[in-house]
Write an enzyme that holds these catalytic residues in place. Structure first.
Site, PDB file in Angstrom:
ATOM      1  CD  GLU A  69     -61.647   2.789   9.764  1.00  0.00           C
ATOM      2  OE1 GLU A  69     -61.408   3.084   8.575  1.00  0.00           O
ATOM      3  OE2 GLU A  69     -62.165   1.704  10.099  1.00  0.00           O
TER       4      GLU A  69
ATOM      5  CG  ASN B  70     -61.983   3.472   4.959  1.00  0.00           C
ATOM      6  OD1 ASN B  70     -60.924   2.834   4.947  1.00  0.00           O
ATOM      7  ND2 ASN B  70     -62.641   3.725   6.069  1.00  0.00           N
TER       8      ASN B  70
ATOM      9  CG  HIS C 215     -58.608   1.371   6.925  1.00  0.00           C
ATOM     10  ND1 HIS C 215     -59.834   0.842   7.261  1.00  0.00           N
ATOM     11  CD2 HIS C 215     -57.861   0.290   6.554  1.00  0.00           C
ATOM     12  CE1 HIS C 215     -59.826  -0.452   7.115  1.00  0.00           C
ATOM     13  NE2 HIS C 215     -58.643  -0.815   6.678  1.00  0.00           N
TER      14      HIS C 215
ATOM     15  CG  ASP D 289     -54.953  -3.848  12.348  1.00  0.00           C
ATOM     16  OD1 ASP D 289     -54.480  -4.973  12.124  1.00  0.00           O
ATOM     17  OD2 ASP D 289     -55.393  -3.107  11.451  1.00  0.00           O
TER      18      ASP D 289
END
Ligand code: GLP
Length: 273
Positions: free
Chosen positions: A172, A165, A167, A92
């Site tokens: 996400e 979280n 991810h 990413d």
């Protein structure tokens, strides 16, 4: 099973996105320290490259990877090896950063791996350039990135960290299991986690381009690394199993060759097994 390994026995397996009938729990290796965990993962990368010098490596960023790359660079030096034929594909990249920004994932990779290991620009692919503006070039660069992975014959091994979280890359919660490389909006939690890097929430980018969950699942091997007590809860949730739409890392449970490497602190909330 190897020493230090434990087979997780979740009540409810991570099954979302996995083909029916293929619901293996993720294999977890608990290492005594972060250093030992990083060395084990680095060793696997090195073995792969020794067997296949032209390997296509899927690479990750984040503080977890600093130790992995340090171990990898140390092992390369100790054995007088170089990563001079591999192709690398990073997961990413942020969008909208100032040109030359030291906070970009490209700059991170240059500092921690590409520079010390002598990986040249021609070997490296990112899903976007950090100074691209959101929406402008991301569709084209995401497509080019997917095509480059295909041309390289697919990813031999994908390294992954674990977001706070759940991810993976910047997929996400709410991401689909068949998602491809694309522009995404970062979750509030993800931006908060990046405050220290950017020196304040206002400086944290809102958008990024990420390899998709479907793209990641096509890698032949996936190795996830999670270190430290602050990852203990998310590791326990991953191993116990949840809907991948809520906890995207759970989509990985459907992969035929996925392993999770943790240190004792990150394993502290796993049920004894
Ligand atoms: C970012 C990256 C993820 C990485 C995560 C974890 O969100 N996009 O790929 O897994 O950070 O970072 P850390 O290793 O610092 O906990």
């Amino acid at each position: 099973m190897k020493e230090g390994q434990q087979r997780a026995e979740p009540d409810e397996l991570c099954a979302s996105g996995a083909p029916q009938g293929h619901r293996e729990p993720i294999q977890v290796t608990v290492h005594p320290t972060a250093e030992v965990a990083c060395a084990a993962v680095a060793e696997e990368v090195l073995e792969l490259v020794a067997a296949k010098p032209t390997a296509a490596l899927g690479l990750a960023t984040g503080s977890t990877m600093v130790g992995v790359y340090r171990a990898l660079v140390g092992a390369l030096e100790a054995r007088s090896l170089r990563l001079d034929q591999v192709r690398t594909f990073n997961l990413d990249e942020y969008l909208g950063l100032a040109p030359g920004s030291k906070e970009s994932f490209r700059a991170f990779m240059d500092r921690h791996l590409f520079g010390p290991a002598g990986v040249s620009n021609a070997q490296v692919s990112f899903p976007a350039s950090p100074d691209s503006q959101p929406g402008v070039e991301s569709v084209r660069s995401a497509r080019a990135f997917e095509a480059a992975i295909e041309t390289a014959g697919g990813l031999d091994l994908q390294l992954l960290g674990l977001g706070g979280n759940g991810h993976i890359a910047f997929n996400e919660p709410g991401s689909r299991p068949d998602s491809r490389t694309r522009e995404v909006e970062l979750a509030a939690r993800t931006r908060e986690d990046a405050v220290r890097t950017f020196g304040g929430l206002d400086g944290v980018p809102r958008r990024a381009v990420t390899m998709g969950v479907g793209t990641i699942l096509e890698a032949r091997r996936i190795r996830i690394v999670a270190l430290g007590g602050h990852k203990a809860e998310i590791v326990a949730r991953l191993v116990r199993g949840e809907d991948g739409a809520r906890l995207p890392a759970c989509y990985l449970a459907g992969h035929p060759d996925v392993q999770l490497h943790v240190d004792a602190a990150a394993a502290s909330r796993l049920a004894a097994g």
